[in-house]
Design an enzyme around this catalytic site. Structure first.
Site, PDB file in Angstrom:
ATOM      1  N   HIS A 375     -11.593   1.403  -8.429  1.00 23.48           N
ATOM      2  CA  HIS A 375     -10.909   1.954  -6.997  1.00 23.48           C
ATOM      3  C   HIS A 375      -9.981   3.323  -6.913  1.00 23.48           C
ATOM      4  O   HIS A 375      -9.270   3.213  -5.902  1.00 23.48           O
ATOM      5  CB  HIS A 375     -10.030   0.786  -8.104  1.00 23.48           C
ATOM      6  N   THR A 502      -1.500   2.370  -0.975  1.00 23.01           N
ATOM      7  CA  THR A 502      -0.927   0.838  -0.681  1.00 23.01           C
ATOM      8  C   THR A 502       0.103   1.205  -1.170  1.00 23.01           C
ATOM      9  O   THR A 502       0.891   2.115  -1.473  1.00 23.01           O
ATOM     10  CB  THR A 502      -1.429  -0.192  -2.395  1.00 23.01           C
TER      11      THR A 502
END
Length: 661
Positions: A375, A502
């Protein structure tokens, strides 16, 4: 550390609908003319990148207001008053000074976003194993043609499609990622012919004029030839775009072969098929000391062992692993059910994955496929686009058919099996890593739910946000099971901005708490009309939070960056961050993420805290699906029973029926 990041991010702008898959652009397919590209976009892939707007730093007073709004449902009156005072003091004192210095630093770095550096640091400095703590999975839907769900055929087709994606991306032919609010104006050949001649420095504004929002694509180059390397205190990301070989893992054995020739052309699909068939026919047992287990270790422990590997003469073999185009994992068993699928794709047995690779493409014996990705390098927008394109290309224009024969080539010369020199220290490290891995993964439980009474279509008819209702359901379910409202995380992409990552949506609100208590406790009777109004309030407020997050106007990343800035400058940690309420809101007991795609069957991830739930969900047109995980501190089966009961209650209210006890 602030809340660990999750997962499968999506962009949601003025609409609250999940970001839709981008259709393939114009161009002929592989099967028609042997093209090595998915399509040839009229607009160059990175055409919008230069003119993307910068991620805004919210006003400090807005961040504090939003932070306190998110704290209200989690604290009693005394706790809230203390937290409110700390937040006000922060805004008037140290926080103001940090904010002004952060803004000044951001103005000096207009090539990136204020969150990009701190976010990479957060991931790469984390010392926990990437397995369960960070890496998620997304499983592909089966090939619509049953005979193509064969491990060898599908692995060949997906590999070729992935290589075609790589070539299309690097040639600049991949359609730019654009969120179209008015596709009839912006997603047309006429507009593309116009916008391609608009200078890159102005192109975003041209798209904006027709209600189209180009997304950041700076992460895409890390999809291929990339690996996270363990280092002391902070890992690094490695990419070598010159390498042409594929890494294949089977039974813990490592194989490589070239999938592109020296001129950059994709090797014939029949030859790739032959080489994969050769690997599948190799009867080599699982190594006594399976090296891949090391990538599941604590990062500092893995860094020590990696250096030992390098010192022991494994430099070339490790470089082949690190620089491979991607990692293809071939498992020798079929998938039994949803639970088995989740465990297989999220963690497996620790032997047949290289967890540090940018992504692992996993194929089981029955052709079930998934992407497991690391990630730190990027978020779900890039991975989902890749998955959509690979699924579409491999199913609509497969490189080999169920009747295709592998090429008559000598794969024993083309395929190289990597061997590693292991001393006693490495053998001991691998054994310990496998023991740690086994002990951890056996504590994880998965359960799935499918609610078939209705989905997106029905909720939109009720003028409600489907995502808001799903999030309300989780609040109701947790209150029903545990009698409290807890910190909840929902991931939202800020890819509408240059180097956006994000932002967090905080679904637990005073509105969801009031509605959940009315549905669960029933101490004071509410009419169906009153309950329906409460549900509508939840939907409206969640829509507001979603829009704010997508536009970079949440509070989590701002507060995170201010803290990171203070720590990097050696400034004492402000009292706000030492407040137990701040610690609690970042201890995300409900970690949630959603996506919607015709390519994706289901996704999943582990909880981010030991006493939490990891909830991957999707609201489809006519049903709602949920894949939840937990450690022993929580009962995931009971939680999903509460989710189902909560869905029934909410649908009863919306249909004007009585809520059952």
């Amino acid at each position: 550390m602030a809340s660990r990041v999750l997962l499968l991010s999506r962009f949601r702008g003025a609409s609250t609908a999940p970001f839709p898959p981008v259709p393939a652009g114009p161009g002929r397919s592989y099967s028609q003319d042997g093209s090595e590209y998915l399509h040839r976009s009229l607009v160059p892939t990175m055409h919008y990148q230069k003119s993307l707007p910068r991620l805004p730093i919210p006003k400090l007073e807005d961040t504090i207001r939003r932070y306190l709004n998110a704290q209200k449902p989690l604290l009693d009156d005394d706790q809230f008053r203390r937290t409110e005072q700390l937040a006000v003091n922060f805004g008037n004192g140290t926080g103001r000074e940090l904010h002004e210095r952060l803004v000044a630093q951001d103005k000096q770095n207009k090539h990136t976003s204020y969150i990009s550096g701190p976010w990479f640091d957060m991931y790469l400095k984390a010392r926990e194993s990437v397995v369960l703590n960070y890496n998620p999975f997304m499983a592909f839907n089966p090939d619509p043609k049953a005979e193509y769900n064969d491990q060898l055929i599908r692995a060949t087709n997906m590999t070729v499609s992935a290589l075609r994606f790589l070539k299309t991306l690097r040639a600049g032919f991949l359609e730019p990622e654009v969120f179209h609010l008015n596709p009839s104006k912006s997603d047309t050949q006429a507009f593309k012919r116009f916008i391609r001649f608009v200078p890159s420095s102005l192109s975003w504004f041209g798209a904006y004029m027709v209600n189209a929002y180009p997304l950041d694509m700076s992460q895409y180059f890390r999809l291929f030839n990339s690996t996270r390397l363990p280092k002391h205190h902070k890992d690094t990301l490695f990419t070598d775009e010159n390498e042409r070989h594929l890494l294949v893992l089977r039974n813990g054995n490592f194989y490589i072969f070239d999938v592109m020739d020296k001129d950059g052309n994709i090797v014939k699909p029949s030859e790739i098929q032959a080489h994969l068939k050769y690997i599948l026919s190799d009867n080599s047992p699982i190594p006594a000391f399976p090296l891949a287990c090391l990538t599941s270790e604590n990062r500092d422990a893995w860094a020590v062992l990696r250096q030992e590997l390098l010192n022991s003469g494994n430099q070339e073999a490790l470089r082949k692993v690190d620089s491979a185009v991607f990692c293809l994992c071939l498992d020798d068993f079929p998938v039994k059910d949803f639970t088995h699928l989740s465990h297989t794709m999220l963690h497996g047995d620790g032997i047949n994955r290289w967890y540090d690779k940018s992504f692992n493409l996993i194929l089981t014996k029955d052709g079930t496929a998934a992407i497991h990705f690391e990630h730190s390098w990027g978020d779900g927008v890039a991975v989902l686009r890749f998955q959509n394109e690979v699924f579409k290309d491999s199913t609509q224009t497969p490189a080999v058919t169920s009747q295709s024969q592998p090429a008559a080539v000598d794969s024993s010369k083309a395929v190289q099996k990597l061997n590693f020199i292991l001393n006693d220290a490495l053998k001991e490290g691998i054994t310990k890593a496998k023991q740690n891995f086994d002990a951890t993964v056996k504590t994880l439980t998965f359960e799935t739910l499918q609610f078939k009474r209705g989905g997106k279509d029905f909720l939109k008819q009720q003028k409600l946000s489907p995502d808001a209702i799903a999030q309300l359901v989780f609040q109701v379910a947790f209150l029903r099971q545990y009698g409290q409202t807890v910190a909840t995380y929902e991931s939202c992409s800020t890819a509408a901005f240059k180097h956006g990552r994000t932002e967090t949506i905080r679904p637990a609100s005073i509105y969801t708490k009031k509605c959940a208590e009315a549905l669960v406790r029933k101490s004071s009777k509410h009419s169906a009309a009153e309950l329906k109004e409460m549900i509508a309030e939840c939907s409206k407020y969640h829509g507001q939070l979603t829009k704010e997050a997508a536009m970079g106007q949440g509070f989590d990343r701002h507060l995170f960056s201010l803290r990171h800035f203070a720590e990097s400058q050696g400034t004492p940690l402000p009292a706000l961050y030492q407040d137990q309420a701040y610690v609690q809101i970042n201890h995300n007991i409900l970690s949630t993420s959603t996506l919607s795609s015709p390519a994706v069957h289901m996704g999943g991830f582990a909880p981010v805290v030991p006493n939490g739930f990891g909830i991957a969900y999707a609201v489809h047109d006519d049903c709602i699906g949920c894949n939840a995980s937990a450690y022993p501190a929580r009962n995931v089966q009971e939680f999903l029973q509460c989710v189902h009961k909560s869905l029934e209650d909410i649908f009863n209210v919306l249909e004007g029926k009585q809520v059952s006890d």
